[in-house]
Design a protein around this motif. Sequence first.
Motif, mmCIF file in Angstrom:
data_model
loop_
_atom_site.group_PDB
_atom_site.id
_atom_site.type_symbol
_atom_site.label_atom_id
_atom_site.label_comp_id
_atom_site.label_asym_id
_atom_site.label_seq_id
_atom_site.Cartn_x
_atom_site.Cartn_y
_atom_site.Cartn_z
ATOM 1 N N PRO A 3 -2.270 6.722 -11.484
ATOM 2 C CA PRO A 3 -1.831 5.429 -10.946
ATOM 3 C C PRO A 3 -1.415 4.447 -12.036
ATOM 4 O O PRO A 3 -0.525 3.616 -11.815
ATOM 5 C CB PRO A 3 -3.073 4.920 -10.193
ATOM 6 C CG PRO A 3 -3.838 6.144 -9.840
ATOM 7 C CD PRO A 3 -3.626 7.066 -11.013
ATOM 8 N N GLN A 37 -5.154 -5.385 -1.997
ATOM 9 C CA GLN A 37 -5.571 -5.112 -3.373
ATOM 10 C C GLN A 37 -6.968 -5.657 -3.628
ATOM 11 O O GLN A 37 -7.810 -4.982 -4.242
ATOM 12 C CB GLN A 37 -4.581 -5.744 -4.351
ATOM 13 C CG GLN A 37 -4.934 -5.568 -5.818
ATOM 14 C CD GLN A 37 -3.927 -6.239 -6.736
ATOM 15 O OE1 GLN A 37 -2.747 -6.330 -6.409
ATOM 16 N NE2 GLN A 37 -4.385 -6.717 -7.877
ATOM 17 N N SER A 65 -7.669 4.272 -7.134
ATOM 18 C CA SER A 65 -6.296 4.725 -7.360
ATOM 19 C C SER A 65 -5.286 3.751 -6.758
ATOM 20 O O SER A 65 -4.320 3.349 -7.419
ATOM 21 C CB SER A 65 -6.108 6.127 -6.759
ATOM 22 O OG SER A 65 -6.899 7.074 -7.437
ATOM 23 N N LEU A 66 -5.508 3.368 -5.502
ATOM 24 C CA LEU A 66 -4.574 2.442 -4.854
ATOM 25 C C LEU A 66 -4.649 1.050 -5.478
ATOM 26 O O LEU A 66 -3.625 0.398 -5.698
ATOM 27 C CB LEU A 66 -4.872 2.360 -3.357
ATOM 28 C CG LEU A 66 -4.478 3.591 -2.534
ATOM 29 C CD1 LEU A 66 -4.983 3.463 -1.105
ATOM 30 C CD2 LEU A 66 -2.969 3.787 -2.543
ATOM 31 N N SER A 112 1.841 6.238 -7.221
ATOM 32 C CA SER A 112 0.718 7.077 -7.664
ATOM 33 C C SER A 112 1.142 8.532 -7.713
ATOM 34 O O SER A 112 0.832 9.259 -8.665
ATOM 35 C CB SER A 112 -0.473 6.904 -6.726
ATOM 36 O OG SER A 112 -1.015 5.610 -6.818
ATOM 37 N N ALA A 150 0.834 -1.207 0.000
ATOM 38 C CA ALA A 150 0.000 0.000 0.000
ATOM 39 C C ALA A 150 0.865 1.251 0.000
ATOM 40 O O ALA A 150 0.583 2.229 -0.707
ATOM 41 C CB ALA A 150 -0.921 -0.003 1.217
ATOM 42 N N ALA A 186 2.386 1.664 -3.391
ATOM 43 C CA ALA A 186 1.333 2.071 -4.327
ATOM 44 C C ALA A 186 1.070 3.566 -4.224
ATOM 45 O O ALA A 186 0.851 4.247 -5.236
ATOM 46 C CB ALA A 186 0.056 1.290 -4.040
ATOM 47 N N ALA A 187 1.093 4.098 -3.002
ATOM 48 C CA ALA A 187 0.890 5.531 -2.817
ATOM 49 C C ALA A 187 2.024 6.325 -3.463
ATOM 50 O O ALA A 187 1.804 7.332 -4.145
ATOM 51 C CB ALA A 187 0.791 5.855 -1.330
#
Length: 404
Positions: free
Chosen positions: A40, A69, A290-291, A19, A12, A15-16
């Motif tokens: 993203p 996810q 987005s994530l 993005s 996570a 992923a941020a």
Amino acid sequence: MFEFKLDMYQAAGVAAVISWIGFWVVKKSAFLSKYCIPAPLVGGLIFALINTVLAASGIMTISLDTTLQNILMNAFFTTIGFSASIPLIKKGGKQILVILSLSVVVLTLQNVIGSGIASLFGIDPRLGLAVGSTALMGGPGTAAAFGAVMESPVYGVQGATVVGLAAATFGLVSGSMLGGPIMRRRLNKLTRMNKLALSQTAATNEEVEEKKAPIMIETNIDRFVSAAMFLALALGSGVVLSNIMAASGVTFPDYMGALVMGAVIRNVVEAIGHHHPNEEMEIIGEVSLSLFLAMALMGLKLWVLADLALPIIVILIAQVAFMFLFSYYVIFKLLGKNYESAVQTAGFIGYAMGSMSNAMANMQAITKKYGSAPTAFLAIPIGGMISDFFNAGVITFLLNFFTR
């Protein structure tokens, strides 16, 4: 080869970060901004390329825990269920129903084209669905979500995620490029036939500026809490509904029950006179998407595209040709053969090939030159938004049909 594993919290966090990198790249790129490519997706693709290079060079591979996810995917689809509002459909009247009906027809034919051409090439027709409405009408979020479903042990369609996301990216670009030019041809014909009275449809400078101004959404903590509670209720009750649906002998994605319950809860809340926190639910959906999209891109196996490049290219060419012919000769006429229908058709092409952002951009490009089209800016967003609900159902049906 060394394998570096990310747990769900680390995944996570990464992923941020990717993005944010994607947002920076999109901001700096005129091309990516023009065609509304999701940040993203850009950041995740950069990560996937780096991971591919590391793996190909024998240095290491990066893998991630997909628990979060999957949760984000379910949350995203549940927020889509909350968009299916009967009062909204009534507010838009007949035109929204026409848009919605056309959407169902188009997304079905997109899947027929995708699975049909895939079969001709001797590959799994379910993989053709990934180049159908999954990627085009659904966009990158739906492509990533259904890609994960298709690749699960239940279906075993390898490469569905990377193929779907590649097709979705192509759709975002082609949807923007097709909408304006196709309808400008129609508008030029209407002008020559004196059926387009620009003086009657011209927008004032204030109206044009209003369209260009960003929409400010007022939210508060209480409504966010309500949205989160509704989402949790839909997710929980959706599990029960999914189990009931599975008992029928047909395999449904895990989120299908929650998506349906989201629609039920919203309409019950509105029926008893309470306010549904629509804006807050959309924000939750955007964060989840987005994530989720970033994580989905992080795990892409890009080398899968090498063996499937030719079939994918042929299918996408066929999809573009279909959208051009169907929108120009069918959708425009069914929507009324006038200025409003031209603007609506341009918007329809935008979301049928990519996203609602492209749809709005297509319509604004036309109205800025020719004048306002209030019906289009009401019917397209609502009709297109609700079509996502039907898209999930049609894809699920066809996926099970081809799995038999």
